[in-house]
Write a protein that holds these residues in place. Structure first.
Motif, short mmCIF file in Angstrom:
data_model
loop_
_atom_site.label_atom_id
_atom_site.label_comp_id
_atom_site.label_asym_id
_atom_site.label_seq_id
_atom_site.Cartn_x
_atom_site.Cartn_y
_atom_site.Cartn_z
N ALA A 223 -10.74 15.79 9.35
CA ALA A 223 -11.16 17.19 9.44
C ALA A 223 -11.00 17.73 10.85
N VAL A 224 -10.87 19.04 10.96
CA VAL A 224 -10.50 19.71 12.22
C VAL A 224 -11.37 19.31 13.41
N ASP A 225 -12.69 19.38 13.27
CA ASP A 225 -13.57 19.15 14.42
C ASP A 225 -14.11 17.73 14.51
N SER A 226 -13.75 16.88 13.55
CA SER A 226 -14.35 15.54 13.50
C SER A 226 -14.03 14.71 14.73
N LEU A 227 -12.80 14.81 15.24
CA LEU A 227 -12.39 14.01 16.38
C LEU A 227 -13.25 14.32 17.61
N ALA A 228 -13.30 15.62 17.97
CA ALA A 228 -14.03 16.02 19.17
C ALA A 228 -15.52 15.70 19.04
N GLN A 229 -16.09 15.92 17.86
CA GLN A 229 -17.51 15.68 17.67
C GLN A 229 -17.84 14.20 17.75
N ALA A 230 -17.01 13.36 17.13
CA ALA A 230 -17.25 11.91 17.17
C ALA A 230 -17.11 11.39 18.59
N PHE A 231 -16.12 11.91 19.32
CA PHE A 231 -15.92 11.48 20.70
C PHE A 231 -17.12 11.88 21.56
N ARG A 232 -17.60 13.10 21.37
CA ARG A 232 -18.74 13.59 22.15
C ARG A 232 -19.98 12.73 21.89
N ARG A 233 -20.20 12.37 20.63
CA ARG A 233 -21.36 11.53 20.31
C ARG A 233 -21.24 10.15 20.95
N MET A 234 -20.03 9.59 20.92
CA MET A 234 -19.82 8.27 21.52
C MET A 234 -20.11 8.30 23.02
N VAL A 235 -19.62 9.32 23.72
CA VAL A 235 -19.83 9.44 25.16
C VAL A 235 -21.32 9.61 25.46
N ARG A 236 -21.98 10.43 24.66
CA ARG A 236 -23.41 10.68 24.88
C ARG A 236 -24.23 9.41 24.69
N ARG A 237 -23.93 8.66 23.62
CA ARG A 237 -24.68 7.42 23.35
C ARG A 237 -24.46 6.38 24.44
N SER A 238 -23.27 6.38 25.03
CA SER A 238 -22.94 5.36 26.03
C SER A 238 -23.57 5.63 27.39
N GLY A 239 -24.01 6.86 27.63
CA GLY A 239 -24.55 7.21 28.92
C GLY A 239 -23.49 7.60 29.93
N MET A 240 -22.24 7.75 29.49
CA MET A 240 -21.18 8.19 30.40
C MET A 240 -21.35 9.68 30.71
N ASP A 241 -20.58 10.17 31.64
CA ASP A 241 -20.64 11.57 32.05
C ASP A 241 -20.41 12.47 30.83
N PRO A 242 -21.38 13.32 30.46
CA PRO A 242 -21.21 14.18 29.28
C PRO A 242 -20.10 15.21 29.44
N LYS A 243 -19.60 15.39 30.67
CA LYS A 243 -18.50 16.33 30.88
C LYS A 243 -17.16 15.75 30.42
N ILE A 244 -17.14 14.48 30.08
CA ILE A 244 -15.92 13.85 29.59
C ILE A 244 -15.71 14.28 28.13
N THR A 245 -14.64 15.00 27.88
CA THR A 245 -14.32 15.45 26.52
C THR A 245 -13.03 14.78 26.06
N LEU A 246 -12.72 14.96 24.80
CA LEU A 246 -11.50 14.40 24.26
C LEU A 246 -10.27 14.93 25.00
N TYR A 247 -10.33 16.19 25.43
CA TYR A 247 -9.18 16.79 26.12
C TYR A 247 -8.98 16.19 27.50
N CYS A 248 -10.03 15.57 28.07
CA CYS A 248 -9.90 14.92 29.37
C CYS A 248 -8.89 13.78 29.32
N LEU A 249 -8.69 13.21 28.15
CA LEU A 249 -7.72 12.13 28.02
C LEU A 249 -6.32 12.66 28.28
N ARG A 250 -6.03 13.85 27.76
CA ARG A 250 -4.72 14.48 27.99
C ARG A 250 -4.57 14.86 29.47
N HIS A 251 -5.64 15.38 30.07
CA HIS A 251 -5.60 15.71 31.50
C HIS A 251 -5.28 14.46 32.33
#
Length: 297
Positions: A223-251
């Motif tokens: 689904a369209v938003d599933s990737l970004a949402q799942a990535f955001r939840r993973m980052v949040r649970r891990s305690g990593m910088d919440p500013k890290i988004t899926l698009y940061c990988l492309r950057h």
């Protein structure tokens, strides 16, 4: 208002690169247009003046970020252009306003090597049916794919170490890359090895399907938003910088690639129409990174 929105939507589709109403970007354009139309409905359209438009701009500037104001004022211009074409107005009062595109206020978030390693490991720990997170993380870091490209990525896009981002279809839904142009990417062996292992694993689970990342149904992309949402939840649970988004990988992919190859090559890899867009990824290396070590003499 309905007629105005319908006319704007036709304009937006005809002038967009993808010409696809199902794209997330088109939904965002229409959402902003509806917000502007709510302001227009509170006014007599035929008596709308340049001062009214400027007042709207000033009011928004006290409430919203610069980019929000810029996007809404741009939509106001385009909507009133359609009003002129439909005979609702004689001329466009918003065209008398000077709009300047805001400068980027923050640098693109680029991952450190340590953060890259953490995400690669973390995504494997967060693996679930359909290969969602580990596949998305690797397609971002090793191929620089956009989230919508990850969503439509097929197993047959990969031939050896060449990944070709190209048109894909599913149950009557058709997706095309920006500019409708396929692009070929060379990818690291690490990505090839992972994808081969992932596909084998999914075949054993009987969940392979045609997609590198599948949704609830193996026959449809996620689904369209599933990737970004799942990535955001993973980052949040891990305690990593919440500013890290899926698009940061492309950057990160773009920035690191620019350090080892030329600007034109990176432009082609990222699928940028203008090289100016690619130039935004250029970052100066800090002295501690010892860029002079790359000198060939």
């Amino acid at each position: 208002v309905d007629a105005l929105l319908a006319a704007y939507e036709q304009y937006a589709l005809s002038s967009s690169k993808a010409k696809d109403a199902r794209r997330k970007s088109h939904a965002n354009h229409m959402s902003v247009a509806r917000q502007v139309c709510r302001w227009l409905t509170e006014r007599d359209l035929q008596s709308l003046t340049n001062d009214d438009c400027r007042q709207y701009q000033d009011e928004m500037a006290t409430r919203f970020a610069r980019w929000t104001v810029f996007h809404r004022m741009t939509k106001l211009r385009l909507l009133l252009d359609q009003a002129v074409k439909l005979g609702m107005l004689h001329d466009n009062p918003a065209r008398g306003l000077r709009l300047r595109q805001p400068k980027r206020e923050t640098e693109r978030r680029i991952l450190t090597i340590e953060e890259v390693k953490d995400l690669l490991d973390l995504s494997l720990e967060s693996r679930r049916r359909g290969g969602l997170l580990p596949t998305a993380v690797r397609l971002g870091l090793y191929a620089g794919l956009r989230d919508e490209e990850m969503r439509w990525a097929r197993w047959d896009w990969l031939r050896g170490r060449i990944l070709t981002v190209q048109r894909a279809e599913c149950e009557g839904e058709r997706w095309e890359p920006k500019d409708a142009e396929a692009r070929r990417l060379d990818v690291k062996q690490a990505l090839v090895d992972y994808l081969e292992e992932e596909k084998k694993h999914r075949e054993e689970e009987a969940t392979a399907g045609p997609w590198m990342i599948s949704g609830r149904s193996t026959e449809r992309p996620v689904a369209v938003d599933s990737l970004a949402q799942a990535f955001r939840r993973m980052v949040r649970r891990s305690g990593m910088d919440p500013k890290i988004t899926l698009y940061c990988l492309r950057h990160t992919y773009a920035t690191e690639l620019l350090r080892v190859t030329d600007l034109r090559t990176v432009q082609k890899r990222l699928g940028h129409e203008s090289i100016r867009t690619t130039q935004e990824y250029l970052h100066a290396m800090e002295p501690e990174e010892h860029p002079t070590d790359q000198l060939p003499y």
